[in-house]
Design a protein around this motif. Sequence first.
Motif, PDB file in Angstrom:
ATOM      1  N   THR A  34       0.850  -1.064   0.196  1.00 27.70           N
ATOM      2  CA  THR A  34       0.075   0.010  -0.090  1.00 27.70           C
ATOM      3  C   THR A  34       1.087   1.315   0.113  1.00 27.70           C
ATOM      4  O   THR A  34       2.080   1.366   0.303  1.00 27.70           O
ATOM      5  CB  THR A  34      -1.177   0.012   1.366  1.00 27.70           C
ATOM      6  N   ASN A  36      -1.089   4.213   0.619  1.00 28.94           N
ATOM      7  CA  ASN A  36      -1.878   5.170   1.293  1.00 28.94           C
ATOM      8  C   ASN A  36      -1.482   5.084   3.019  1.00 28.94           C
ATOM      9  O   ASN A  36      -1.402   4.025   3.664  1.00 28.94           O
ATOM     10  CB  ASN A  36      -3.387   4.362   1.393  1.00 28.94           C
ATOM     11  N   GLN A  37      -1.159   6.162   3.302  1.00 31.62           N
ATOM     12  CA  GLN A  37      -0.465   6.304   4.634  1.00 31.62           C
ATOM     13  C   GLN A  37      -1.380   6.067   5.669  1.00 31.62           C
ATOM     14  O   GLN A  37      -1.034   5.538   6.833  1.00 31.62           O
ATOM     15  CB  GLN A  37      -0.019   7.843   4.882  1.00 31.62           C
TER      16      GLN A  37
END
Length: 142
Positions: A34, A36-37
């Motif tokens: 991923t 996405n933080q």
Amino acid sequence: MSLLWIKALHLFFMVAWMAGIFYLPRLFVYHSQTDNQAVKDQFKIMERRLWWFVTPFAFLTLIFGVWLVGAYGASWFKAAHWLHIKLLLVAAIYIYHFYLYHLVKQFSCDVNQHSSRFYRILNEAPVLILLAVVCLAVVKML
């Protein structure tokens, strides 16, 4: 405490421990995929909590295993060559367990140095060691 109860608890804690350390690298696979933080932050929480959840099971497995060896006695331990090999393999699993902690710490700092393929292989490797450990414990050959 009866020897059978000690064995039962040793096996129970081993199964609970193995379930956790089989799942943790799977989380690493997803974490490494991923960008996405927010998702990464959620994985960090899950990984940390899982490692700390299963670590007491690792210690309880060890405690009940040592108790079993003590209950059987030194002469049995000396003659049980299969157990010596099993203990070497179990030591490798403990090293693996603490290596997973190292990876948890790396992920917590957003310092992932490996691909998702690496974590897939890491996820599958201890299965073979566990198979050997179980076979040695049940068959007691060597």
